[in-house]
Structure formats: C-alpha cells, structure tokens
Design a protein around this motif. Structure first.
Motif, short mmCIF file in Angstrom:
data_model
loop_
_atom_site.label_atom_id
_atom_site.label_comp_id
_atom_site.label_asym_id
_atom_site.label_seq_id
_atom_site.Cartn_x
_atom_site.Cartn_y
_atom_site.Cartn_z
N LYS A 199 0.83 -1.20 0.00
CA LYS A 199 0.00 0.00 0.00
C LYS A 199 0.88 1.26 0.00
CE LYS A 199 -4.33 1.59 1.71
NZ LYS A 199 -5.46 1.37 2.60
N ALA A 200 1.90 1.25 0.85
CA ALA A 200 2.81 2.40 0.93
C ALA A 200 3.53 2.63 -0.40
CB ALA A 200 3.83 2.19 2.05
N GLN A 201 3.76 1.55 -1.13
CA GLN A 201 4.45 1.65 -2.42
C GLN A 201 3.49 1.85 -3.59
OE1 GLN A 201 7.78 1.76 -2.88
NE2 GLN A 201 8.06 1.66 -0.66
N LYS A 202 2.19 1.97 -3.27
CA LYS A 202 1.14 2.12 -4.28
C LYS A 202 1.11 0.97 -5.29
CE LYS A 202 0.86 7.18 -3.94
NZ LYS A 202 -0.08 7.09 -2.81
N VAL A 203 1.29 -0.20 -4.74
CA VAL A 203 1.19 -1.42 -5.56
C VAL A 203 -0.11 -2.12 -5.16
CG1 VAL A 203 2.15 -3.74 -5.92
CG2 VAL A 203 3.67 -1.75 -5.82
N SER A 204 -1.01 -2.28 -6.11
CA SER A 204 -2.25 -2.98 -5.79
C SER A 204 -1.95 -4.46 -5.56
CB SER A 204 -3.24 -2.83 -6.95
OG SER A 204 -4.35 -3.68 -6.72
N PRO A 205 -2.50 -5.05 -4.49
CA PRO A 205 -2.26 -6.48 -4.24
C PRO A 205 -2.69 -7.35 -5.43
CG PRO A 205 -3.31 -5.47 -2.35
CD PRO A 205 -3.32 -4.44 -3.44
N SER A 206 -3.56 -6.81 -6.27
CA SER A 206 -4.03 -7.59 -7.42
C SER A 206 -2.93 -7.77 -8.46
CB SER A 206 -5.23 -6.90 -8.06
OG SER A 206 -4.83 -5.75 -8.75
N SER A 228 13.34 0.38 -5.96
CA SER A 228 13.43 0.94 -7.32
C SER A 228 12.96 -0.09 -8.35
CB SER A 228 14.85 1.38 -7.62
OG SER A 228 15.69 0.26 -7.83
N LYS A 229 12.98 -1.36 -7.97
CA LYS A 229 12.51 -2.42 -8.89
C LYS A 229 11.00 -2.31 -9.13
CE LYS A 229 16.56 -4.30 -9.18
NZ LYS A 229 17.38 -3.96 -10.35
N ILE A 230 10.32 -1.67 -8.19
CA ILE A 230 8.87 -1.50 -8.35
C ILE A 230 8.59 -0.51 -9.47
CG2 ILE A 230 6.76 -0.68 -7.23
CD1 ILE A 230 7.97 -1.64 -4.56
N ALA A 231 9.26 0.64 -9.41
CA ALA A 231 9.07 1.66 -10.44
C ALA A 231 9.43 1.10 -11.81
CB ALA A 231 9.92 2.88 -10.13
N TYR A 232 10.48 0.30 -11.83
CA TYR A 232 10.93 -0.28 -13.09
C TYR A 232 9.85 -1.18 -13.70
CZ TYR A 232 13.67 -3.00 -16.40
OH TYR A 232 14.11 -3.60 -17.54
N GLN A 233 9.24 -2.01 -12.86
CA GLN A 233 8.18 -2.90 -13.34
C GLN A 233 6.94 -2.10 -13.76
OE1 GLN A 233 7.71 -6.52 -13.50
NE2 GLN A 233 9.93 -6.45 -13.55
N LYS A 283 -0.45 7.29 -20.06
CA LYS A 283 0.42 7.33 -18.87
C LYS A 283 -0.40 7.04 -17.61
CE LYS A 283 0.10 12.20 -17.77
NZ LYS A 283 0.58 13.10 -16.80
N ASP A 284 0.28 6.53 -16.61
CA ASP A 284 -0.33 6.31 -15.30
C ASP A 284 -1.50 5.32 -15.29
OD1 ASP A 284 1.46 8.09 -14.27
OD2 ASP A 284 0.06 9.77 -14.21
N ALA A 285 -1.64 4.47 -16.27
CA ALA A 285 -2.77 3.53 -16.29
C ALA A 285 -2.76 2.64 -15.05
CB ALA A 285 -2.74 2.70 -17.56
N GLY A 286 -1.60 2.08 -14.75
CA GLY A 286 -1.50 1.22 -13.58
C GLY A 286 -1.78 1.97 -12.29
N LYS A 287 -1.34 3.23 -12.26
CA LYS A 287 -1.55 4.08 -11.08
C LYS A 287 -3.06 4.33 -10.88
CE LYS A 287 -0.15 8.55 -9.36
NZ LYS A 287 -0.05 9.88 -9.95
N LYS A 288 -3.76 4.57 -11.98
CA LYS A 288 -5.21 4.79 -11.89
C LYS A 288 -5.91 3.54 -11.37
CE LYS A 288 -5.05 8.92 -13.35
NZ LYS A 288 -5.19 9.97 -12.35
N GLU A 289 -5.46 2.41 -11.86
CA GLU A 289 -6.06 1.14 -11.39
C GLU A 289 -5.86 1.01 -9.88
OE1 GLU A 289 -4.04 -2.43 -12.35
OE2 GLU A 289 -5.81 -3.68 -12.10
N PHE A 290 -4.66 1.34 -9.41
CA PHE A 290 -4.38 1.28 -7.98
C PHE A 290 -5.33 2.20 -7.20
CE2 PHE A 290 -2.45 3.36 -4.32
CZ PHE A 290 -2.16 2.27 -3.51
N GLU A 291 -5.54 3.41 -7.73
CA GLU A 291 -6.39 4.38 -7.03
C GLU A 291 -7.85 3.90 -6.96
OE1 GLU A 291 -3.71 8.25 -8.33
OE2 GLU A 291 -5.72 8.01 -9.20
N ILE A 292 -8.31 3.31 -8.04
CA ILE A 292 -9.70 2.80 -8.04
C ILE A 292 -9.81 1.64 -7.04
CG2 ILE A 292 -11.57 1.80 -9.43
CD1 ILE A 292 -10.08 3.10 -11.90
#
Ligand SMILES: [Zn+2]
Length: 185
Positions: free
Chosen positions: A13-20, A71-76, A133-142
């Motif tokens: 959650k802190a890294q803004k990675v959706s568990p999905s 940093s591996k998170i941002a890369y992925q 841009k930010d498609a994955g980020k939007k998914e996380f926010e939803i």
C-alpha cells in the motif's frame, strides 16, 4: 497457497502497488510461474524462496526482492503506464472487477470468461479507458477507493493452480462505476 501478511500488505500500500498485481508462485517452477504471470498480466509474485539478505518474499517478475530494492517497483510499473483500465461486471453475481490490460479489454472479456475468472463466466466489459500514462496508477487508485468492498475469491486455474483474485468488488454497480469515473476522467 501462501497468504500475504499484514506487513506485506502495508508495504504494498505504501508503495502504491495494488495487491491484485501479485501472483502466488507457491510451488511453481520459474517457467510455469512466468507463463501464468504473462497470461494474468501480473508484475510481482510471492510464495517463492525468501531473499538472502532479509528473508523477504515479495519479488518482481524478474526475481528481484522489491522490499530490499524498491526501485525495482518503479521499473516494473513503467511497463504498466500505457494500456487500458476497464470496468467489468457480472450480472449473475453482481460483482464488479476493475482491471488493467496492455491488450484491448474486448479480448480480455473472452479470456476472463474462458478462464472462469473468479469462478465467473458472464463478465461483461462496461467501460474502457485507454491511457498513455499512469494507467497502472489509476487502477491502484480505483482499487483503493473500493477496498472495503473487496471480495477475495480463489479459483482453480489449471492443474490445481490456485489463483487468488483481489480486484473483484461486491458493491452496487453504481458505486463501482462512480469510483471508476472519478479516477479516469
Ligand atoms: Zn529482501
């Protein structure tokens, strides 16, 4: 099957990675893990061997410990910047699903129903937004907005491979739609 711990969920959650975006790789060879992760469009996995340095078990698809090196998170995730965010709905269960796909979600619909994703075979794609841009980020926010409605469902994929779905929500379709539109328009 391996469960994510509270600490791991808090880290994600802190890294803004959706568990999905995580795949349970318990007991799988690298090859079958890679195949399943490609089909399901997953970027991270857990349930493998712990990292040598600190015993963490969250890894990028390439196998790097994402807790030792964030940093591996941002890369992925750069890989998930461009694509489609979609809202799917199942009439029979009244569940909604918010997902991200590199491919056009109309193909995704066939995949989900053929796969009986979440034991559901009447997925219908209701909304599709293409993003550069930010498609994955939007998914996380939803997903975060709908978190309290999350319905953890596991289903058997093939040959006993159990997949846990974390992006299915048991809420009124209107609630899912509002969350979707809020973050994509
Ligand atoms: Zn580590």
């Amino acid at each position: 099957m391996t469960q994510l711990t509270k600490e791991q969920l808090a880290f994600l959650k802190a890294q803004k990675v959706s568990p999905s975006w995580l795949f349970d790789g318990s007991g799988l060879s690298k090859r079958s893990r890679d195949e399943s992760m490609d089909a399901l469009e997953k970027y991270f996995y857990y349930g493998g061997s712990p990292c040598a340095k600190s015993g963490h078990t969250l890894r990028s698809k390439a196998g790097h410990c994402i807790q030792c090196d964030t940093s591996k998170i941002a890369y992925q995730l750069r890989n998930s910047a461009t694509g489609y965010v979609y809202l799917a709905y199942s009439k029979s269960t009244q569940f909604s699903k918010v997902g991200f796909s590199k491919h056009h979600p109309q193909d995704r619909k066939d995949f989900l129903n053929k796969e009986a994703y979440g034991n559901i075979t009447d997925w219908d794609i209701k909304k599709i937004v293409a993003m550069t841009k930010d498609a994955g980020k939007k998914e996380f926010e939803i997903h975060s907005t709908l978190e309290k409605y999350q319905k953890a469902i596991t289903y058997e994929k093939t040959r006993g491979l159990i997949v846990e779905c974390r992006e299915i929500f048991a809420c009124d379709y209107q609630v899912a739609l509002e969350a979707f539109l809020k973050h994509t328009t």
